[in-house]
Write a protein that holds these residues in place. Structure first.
Motif, PDB file in Angstrom:
ATOM      1  N   UNK B  80      12.266  59.106 -77.504  1.00 61.64           N
ATOM      2  CA  UNK B  80      12.910  59.646 -76.311  1.00 61.64           C
ATOM      3  C   UNK B  80      12.790  61.172 -76.240  1.00 61.64           C
ATOM      4  N   UNK B 143       9.576  49.383 -78.331  1.00 62.31           N
ATOM      5  CA  UNK B 143      10.261  50.684 -78.238  1.00 62.31           C
ATOM      6  C   UNK B 143       9.498  51.651 -77.334  1.00 62.31           C
ATOM      7  N   UNK B 146       9.847  50.785 -73.638  1.00 62.23           N
ATOM      8  CA  UNK B 146      11.225  50.999 -73.180  1.00 62.23           C
ATOM      9  C   UNK B 146      11.502  52.480 -72.970  1.00 62.23           C
ATOM     10  N   UNK B 147      11.067  53.317 -73.910  1.00 57.79           N
ATOM     11  CA  UNK B 147      11.255  54.765 -73.771  1.00 57.79           C
ATOM     12  C   UNK B 147      10.499  55.271 -72.540  1.00 57.79           C
ATOM     13  N   UNK B 149       9.595  53.553 -69.798  1.00 59.40           N
ATOM     14  CA  UNK B 149      10.193  53.076 -68.547  1.00 59.40           C
ATOM     15  C   UNK B 149      11.489  53.819 -68.234  1.00 59.40           C
ATOM     16  N   UNK B 150      12.252  54.112 -69.257  1.00 59.95           N
ATOM     17  CA  UNK B 150      13.490  54.866 -69.065  1.00 59.95           C
ATOM     18  C   UNK B 150      13.165  56.266 -68.534  1.00 59.95           C
ATOM     19  N   UNK B 153      11.851  56.107 -64.932  1.00 66.12           N
ATOM     20  CA  UNK B 153      12.964  55.836 -64.028  1.00 66.12           C
ATOM     21  C   UNK B 153      13.784  57.102 -63.801  1.00 66.12           C
ATOM     22  N   UNK B 181      22.242  60.431 -68.588  1.00 62.43           N
ATOM     23  CA  UNK B 181      23.139  59.400 -68.042  1.00 62.43           C
ATOM     24  C   UNK B 181      22.649  58.005 -68.390  1.00 62.43           C
ATOM     25  N   UNK B 182      21.337  57.793 -68.234  1.00 54.88           N
ATOM     26  CA  UNK B 182      20.759  56.472 -68.528  1.00 54.88           C
ATOM     27  C   UNK B 182      20.953  56.138 -70.009  1.00 54.88           C
ATOM     28  N   UNK B 183      20.662  57.128 -70.847  1.00 53.70           N
ATOM     29  CA  UNK B 183      20.806  56.931 -72.292  1.00 53.70           C
ATOM     30  C   UNK B 183      22.237  56.525 -72.644  1.00 53.70           C
ATOM     31  N   UNK B 185      24.439  55.143 -70.681  1.00 54.88           N
ATOM     32  CA  UNK B 185      24.810  53.859 -70.082  1.00 54.88           C
ATOM     33  C   UNK B 185      24.302  52.672 -70.896  1.00 54.88           C
ATOM     34  N   UNK B 186      23.261  52.874 -71.698  1.00 55.32           N
ATOM     35  CA  UNK B 186      22.734  51.775 -72.507  1.00 55.32           C
ATOM     36  C   UNK B 186      23.792  51.225 -73.458  1.00 55.32           C
ATOM     37  N   UNK B 188      26.743  50.628 -72.799  1.00 57.21           N
ATOM     38  CA  UNK B 188      27.693  49.756 -72.097  1.00 57.21           C
ATOM     39  C   UNK B 188      27.084  48.411 -71.708  1.00 57.21           C
ATOM     40  N   UNK B 189      25.849  48.153 -72.146  1.00 56.34           N
ATOM     41  CA  UNK B 189      25.192  46.910 -71.731  1.00 56.34           C
ATOM     42  C   UNK B 189      25.891  45.678 -72.295  1.00 56.34           C
ATOM     43  N   UNK B 190      26.341  45.813 -73.536  1.00 56.87           N
ATOM     44  CA  UNK B 190      27.081  44.686 -74.117  1.00 56.87           C
ATOM     45  C   UNK B 190      28.058  45.151 -75.195  1.00 56.87           C
TER      46      UNK B 190
END
Lengths: 190, 190
Positions: B80, B143, B146-147, B149-150, B153, B181-183, B185-186, B188-190
């Motif tokens: 990241x 990984x 995902x990095x 795409x994040x 976005x 912010x996105x980082x 929020x991850x 809070x996914x579960x």
């Protein structure tokens, strides 16, 4: 007046994919697809707006399945648990007899930029539908869209694995597995 | 023989966006775009494969900027962190005089499905380029993607905020903020 044509939609999709495989996507006309399906061009356009769209049949059904399952998830479910339930509901409809169909669909899309473009937008729209359903549960941004995008990515990656005629696992098993892998990989981002 | 046309590419993009704004995207022809830019249709097609493509000028440059910055990131950088450095390099090129241009670009794309489709694929291709650059650093799947795409976005979300003529923050500031912010929020996914 429109006649009732049993399974018209499915017949058109099968005829289209047969023709695309036999003679190529570019060389196939809507007329030929309708002919092969034993239907008229008018019937084709009652079901699909253009030749591309026939390859993305089911998008509305998929959207509804996902959204309904998220609505139905228990109030205690986390965003990702709700997404998992939605993916289970969606992937349960991909019975084993559809695997070969998926295997023939992939190279057609991969071979045409215009199909890849539509596919990319369809994928984004599916994620948007899941995001909206999560919002209705009170999941805030950007958590809702992140959970949705992760879930749709898991479904797409798993679909690529599933659409291998030699495969044995169900799409549901594969999707669960990919989602677990993605979830675990998030910890390695930084 | 091809004449040298100074700034042909930029003149074509500006002419196209002017015409799209004045008379609509559908009503505008490649001939009109070339005329307005004081260039020929042949010159247009030397720079762009079709009318749609003129709205996505810069994609190759953006891809290169991102990949080069990831290559240049210190070996100790996390996936990241490398993506952050790449986004800094990309967004630094969006000087304030391009803000109004971005503001006019957005509604044109939003108003046409075919442009949204191409935009969705372009976005996916940008993420793929970042993913490839991360692979070269030894970042494994999933990984790396995902990095990537994040990051892409974050860039897109920030671009939407930046392309507001009343805005004051730079695209670099906005992109960093959205990525943070996105980082967060991850979690809070579960």
């Amino acid at each position: 007046m429109a006649r009732w044509e049993p399974n018209a939609r499915e017949r058109l999709v099968r005829a289209a994919l047969d023709l695309f495989t036999e003679q190529g996507y570019d060389a196939t006309t809507v007329n030929e697809i309708a002919d092969r399906a034993g239907l008229t061009k008018t019937t084709f356009f009652r079901h699909f707006s253009d030749k591309r769209e026939v390859l993305f049949a089911g998008q509305d059904t998929h959207t509804r399945l996902l959204a309904d399952a998220i609505d139905a998830a228990p109030g205690s479910a986390t965003p990702l648990e709700a997404v998992r339930a939605a993916l289970d509901a969606l992937t349960a409809t991909f019975t084993d007899d559809r695997r070969e169909f998926g295997a023939r669909l992939r190279p057609v899309i991969a071979g045409h930029t215009e199909l890849q473009e539509r596919s990319a937008l369809k994928r984004a729209k599916l994620a948007e539908a899941v995001t909206d359903a999560l919002h209705k549960r009170g999941v805030p941004e950007p958590t809702a869209s992140l959970a949705a995008e992760l879930g749709i990515r898991a479904y797409h990656d798993a679909f690529d694995q599933w659409a291998d005629p030699a495969g044995r696992q169900t799409l549901t098993e594969l999707t669960r597995h990919v989602l677990d892998e993605l979830r675990a990989a998030l910890a390695a981002l930084d």
